[in-house]
Scaffold this motif. Sequence first.
Motif, mmCIF file in Angstrom:
data_model
loop_
_atom_site.group_PDB
_atom_site.id
_atom_site.type_symbol
_atom_site.label_atom_id
_atom_site.label_comp_id
_atom_site.label_asym_id
_atom_site.label_seq_id
_atom_site.Cartn_x
_atom_site.Cartn_y
_atom_site.Cartn_z
ATOM 1 N N THR A 1 -6.383 -8.379 8.495
ATOM 2 C CA THR A 1 -5.655 -9.527 7.938
ATOM 3 C C THR A 1 -4.477 -9.963 8.797
ATOM 4 N N GLY A 2 -3.999 -9.063 9.655
ATOM 5 C CA GLY A 2 -2.820 -9.360 10.468
ATOM 6 C C GLY A 2 -1.522 -9.149 9.725
ATOM 7 N N LYS A 3 -1.583 -8.669 8.492
ATOM 8 C CA LYS A 3 -0.389 -8.501 7.672
ATOM 9 C C LYS A 3 0.307 -7.160 7.950
ATOM 10 N N VAL A 4 1.630 -7.195 7.976
ATOM 11 C CA VAL A 4 2.414 -5.966 8.087
ATOM 12 C C VAL A 4 2.440 -5.291 6.725
ATOM 13 N N VAL A 5 2.092 -3.996 6.674
ATOM 14 C CA VAL A 5 2.046 -3.292 5.393
ATOM 15 C C VAL A 5 3.158 -2.256 5.259
ATOM 16 N N TRP A 6 3.823 -1.918 6.369
ATOM 17 C CA TRP A 6 4.917 -0.923 6.319
ATOM 18 C C TRP A 6 5.903 -1.188 7.438
ATOM 19 N N PHE A 7 7.179 -0.971 7.123
ATOM 20 C CA PHE A 7 8.239 -1.077 8.125
ATOM 21 C C PHE A 7 9.128 0.151 8.024
ATOM 22 N N GLY A 8 9.501 0.690 9.178
ATOM 23 C CA GLY A 8 10.411 1.823 9.209
ATOM 24 C C GLY A 8 11.412 1.669 10.335
ATOM 25 N N PRO B 1 1.980 12.613 18.782
ATOM 26 C CA PRO B 1 0.760 13.290 18.289
ATOM 27 C C PRO B 1 1.017 14.705 17.770
ATOM 28 N N SER B 2 2.141 15.304 18.135
ATOM 29 C CA SER B 2 2.434 16.673 17.701
ATOM 30 C C SER B 2 3.086 16.738 16.329
ATOM 31 N N LEU B 3 3.419 15.583 15.750
ATOM 32 C CA LEU B 3 4.150 15.566 14.476
ATOM 33 C C LEU B 3 3.254 15.814 13.264
ATOM 34 N N GLY B 4 1.969 15.602 13.423
ATOM 35 C CA GLY B 4 1.068 15.739 12.277
ATOM 36 C C GLY B 4 0.858 14.436 11.531
ATOM 37 N N LEU B 5 1.121 13.309 12.181
ATOM 38 C CA LEU B 5 0.882 12.004 11.565
ATOM 39 C C LEU B 5 -0.623 11.749 11.449
ATOM 40 N N PRO B 6 -1.036 10.933 10.483
ATOM 41 C CA PRO B 6 -2.469 10.665 10.276
ATOM 42 C C PRO B 6 -3.012 9.648 11.276
ATOM 43 N N GLN C 1 0.840 -1.193 0.000
ATOM 44 C CA GLN C 1 0.000 0.000 0.000
ATOM 45 C C GLN C 1 0.874 1.242 0.000
ATOM 46 N N ASP C 2 0.251 2.404 0.231
ATOM 47 C CA ASP C 2 1.043 3.623 0.329
ATOM 48 C C ASP C 2 0.566 4.421 1.534
ATOM 49 N N ALA C 3 1.235 5.535 1.781
ATOM 50 C CA ALA C 3 0.976 6.296 2.999
ATOM 51 C C ALA C 3 -0.457 6.786 3.104
ATOM 52 N N SER C 4 -1.083 7.095 1.973
ATOM 53 C CA SER C 4 -2.431 7.666 2.004
ATOM 54 C C SER C 4 -3.513 6.632 2.249
ATOM 55 N N SER C 5 -3.175 5.341 2.126
ATOM 56 C CA SER C 5 -4.205 4.307 2.203
ATOM 57 C C SER C 5 -4.322 3.656 3.575
ATOM 58 N N VAL C 6 -3.392 3.925 4.481
ATOM 59 C CA VAL C 6 -3.454 3.274 5.790
ATOM 60 C C VAL C 6 -4.338 4.102 6.727
ATOM 61 N N ARG C 7 -5.631 4.039 6.504
ATOM 62 C CA ARG C 7 -6.622 4.780 7.272
ATOM 63 C C ARG C 7 -7.829 3.882 7.547
ATOM 64 N N PRO C 8 -8.466 4.049 8.712
ATOM 65 C CA PRO C 8 -8.029 4.838 9.862
ATOM 66 C C PRO C 8 -6.891 4.134 10.607
#
Length: 224
Positions: free
Chosen positions: A189-196, A72-77, A27-34
């Motif tokens: 699904t329990g699947k990891v979609v992003w790692f940082g 929470p102050s960073l502006g993350l979604p 996926q991408d950053a805009s799709s991991v919502r909520p």
Amino acid sequence: MKRFVFPLAIVAVLVFSSCATSKFYSQDASSVRPLALVQPCSYLTDAVGDFSTVYFESVSKVNNAILMETIPSLGLPIDKVVPFEFNCADKSDATVRWMRHLADVGQTGAQNMTVPADILNAVRGSGCRYGMVLSDIGYVKDARQYNLEKTIETGVKIADALVNNHIDLSNDTEAYLNGMFSVIFDAETGKVVWFGASPRSYKFNPMDYRDMKKQLTKLYKVFL
């Protein structure tokens, strides 16, 4: 008194792995919502003599409070913050071991990790489809031990003190080490979609708000 020495291979990793890494799998950053943030796992040790040392509960709690205030102050979604208590003093705690293991898996291994059921259930209970977890792993030297080691190594005593669970060790980078490791997973699904990852580095003091904000901004820059 044992001197604080890293194997050359570890030193090389610390020197050359200063850049944060980030990877989406499907996926991408805009799709991991909520998105729900699970309360981070702060695992800091006292670094007395060896790299793998005793869990330092007091500084870990301060670090966790800094993370909970800063993220929470960073502006993350992030739609919700899910309280979660990690029993870091219990070496048999499977969830804590999983969170610490985030530091070792890398981009390839993270994709195939199985998220612990208690974390999955916590995110599902929040009503969010996606969950974000973060491990902050490193050390902050005990002030007395740090003074002794610097006296042995340089003959000059460094007068630092541990006061009210806050350690002020000026800018000497041997005083602390810190790395951050995070995944986002699909709670359905329990699947990891992003790692940082912001690899272990001497640059960031886990007891300093400004350093933690810099490190978190690096780690989550793809979302900012």
